[in-house]
Design an enzyme around this catalytic site. Structure first.
Site, PDB file in Angstrom:
ATOM      1  N   TYR A  92       0.904  -1.117  -0.198  1.00  0.00           N
ATOM      2  CA  TYR A  92       0.610  -0.302  -0.082  1.00  0.00           C
ATOM      3  C   TYR A  92       0.956   1.047   0.023  1.00  0.00           C
ATOM      4  CZ  TYR A  92      -4.427   3.368   0.910  1.00  0.00           C
ATOM      5  OH  TYR A  92      -5.686   3.792   0.847  1.00  0.00           O
ATOM      6  N   GLY A  99     -18.586  -4.902   1.582  1.00  0.00           N
ATOM      7  CA  GLY A  99     -18.985  -3.699   2.155  1.00  0.00           C
ATOM      8  C   GLY A  99     -19.122  -2.257   1.515  1.00  0.00           C
ATOM      9  N   ARG A 118     -19.500 -12.813  -6.442  1.00  0.00           N
ATOM     10  CA  ARG A 118     -19.026 -14.040  -7.270  1.00  0.00           C
ATOM     11  C   ARG A 118     -20.638 -15.425  -7.447  1.00  0.00           C
ATOM     12  NH1 ARG A 118     -16.151 -15.866  -2.904  1.00  0.00           N
ATOM     13  NH2 ARG A 118     -17.179 -14.869  -1.311  1.00  0.00           N
ATOM     14  N   TRP A 122      -8.660   7.190  -5.151  1.00  0.00           N
ATOM     15  CA  TRP A 122      -8.449   6.585  -3.623  1.00  0.00           C
ATOM     16  C   TRP A 122      -8.874   8.165  -3.490  1.00  0.00           C
ATOM     17  CZ3 TRP A 122      -2.508   7.850  -2.387  1.00  0.00           C
ATOM     18  CH2 TRP A 122      -2.360   6.702  -0.584  1.00  0.00           C
TER      19      TRP A 122
END
Length: 358
Positions: A56, A169, A190, A288
């Site tokens: 990250y 979430g 999925r 971001w």
């Protein structure tokens, strides 16, 4: 003597279950303009684990505050705290207030000292209707979901968007925020044995269409989708998965549509063929939250708006498995067990996990 506290720290990057370790430390007295806070709750987010394993881009500084021999950093990006002690010249908060660190990071510790000006205070009028976990999980996923609707295009009532990770979430939150605005959603999940149960949960939240990744990748999917939407294709696609399905996600967009990627649960790159950019004029963006906040000066007002939605019941809780830690125990191993159990469950895809202090 200061408060005896515990933290989850790491000195090197790697597998969080291997490099994280608990440490006991004494919280220093707050200086002028500072406050001592106690953790109430903290979730386990993908970005937390990526930060620890070193992939990250945002990394907290390593210091010798917790281990005098080895520079270390505290894990965790998101959480909510309670003010337990004030330094001098603090007027922005009071003892007992719930606060969220505006800069995030280093939340996996039972206590901390922060500059008061770095904290977002949750007003009493909001706090009285909230649980700590709700406040602890509002500043990353819900804010990201809300912001992406307006960053690169204008979404109006009746418009459609499509997202993968529909059961995540953020995906569940995006469904609800869109529904509040009259925006319709197509949600990709999925291929799983309980897909019908998940589809019902998502439609109960306000989702309009739920499909599997297999359905998304059918060659005729754009035409099938038009039949479901009355001939309209989505203006916006949200991607948190990456990999080969991103081509199908982008291909489902209307001409001139916008594709936003904000993560990669598969660890694979976005795979959008050039012809979609050339012939369908698809626009591809990355989002971001940290970068957005640095450019705009913060997200405090948005967090408070979303907390009010939660308090009013307009925004339903994302299901979490809670791992409790008794703060009075002051046990580093018990603190570590709570976080390790939560991380292990997250790694095994057992849903969202959080640590709550009791």
């Amino acid at each position: 003597m200061g408060i005896e506290a515990v933290a989850m720290i790491y000195s090197e990057h790697g597998d969080p279950l291997k490099v994280l370790r608990p440490v006991k430390f004494s919280v220093p007295e707050p200086e002028a303009g500072q406050v001592v806070v106690q953790l109430l709750a903290a979730p386990i987010n993908p970005s937390d684990l990526l930060q620890i394993d070193g992939t990250y881009p945002l990394r907290p500084p390593k210091t010798k505050e917790f281990d005098p021999e080895t520079p270390s950093a505290v894990g965790g990006i998101e959480g909510v705290f309670k003010v337990v002690k004030l330094g001098s010249n603090v007027s922005s908060c009071n003892e007992g207030d719930w606060v969220i660190p505006q800069k995030g990071s280093s939340t996996w510790r039972s206590h901390a000292v922060f500059d008061a000006e770095e904290l977002l205070v949750i007003p009493e009028s909001l706090r009285s209707g909230l649980k700590p976990l709700q406040a602890a999980t509002v500043s990353v996923n819900p804010t990201t979901a809300d912001l992406m609707f307006d960053q690169y295009t204008t979404m109006n009532t009746g418009d459609w968007f499509i997202q993968n990770g529909g059961n995540s979430g953020l995906g569940r939150t995006a469904i609800q925020l869109a529904h509040l605005r009259g925006i319709k959603s197509i949600n990709v999940i999925r291929n799983r044995s309980d897909k019908d149960e998940i589809a019902k949960q998502l439609t109960d939240l306000g989702g309009d269409i739920v499909i599997t990744e297999n359905e998304l990748q059918e060659e005729s999917f754009p035409e099938i989708l038009k039949q479901k939407t009355g001939g309209v294709l989505p203006k916006l696609a949200l991607d948190c998965v990456g990999g080969k399905t991103t081509a199908s996600l982008a291909n489902s967009l209307a001409n001139g549509g916008h594709f936003i990627t904000y993560g990669s649960m598969t660890g694979e790159n976005v795979q959008i063929p050039p012809w979609l950019l050339v012939f369908k004029d698809i626009h591809v963006h990355g989002f971001w939250l940290t970068s957005w906040a640095a450019k705009t000066g913060g997200r405090g007002d948005l967090i408070l708006k979303l907390l009010d939605y939660i308090r009013q019941g307009k925004l339903k809780d994302v299901p979490f498995t809670i791992h409790e830690y008794a703060v009075d125990s002051k046990s580093p191993e018990a603190f570590a067990d709570a976080f390790r159990d939560a991380i292990d469950a997250d790694n095994k895809r057992k849903g969202k996990q959080a640590v709550v202090l009791v």
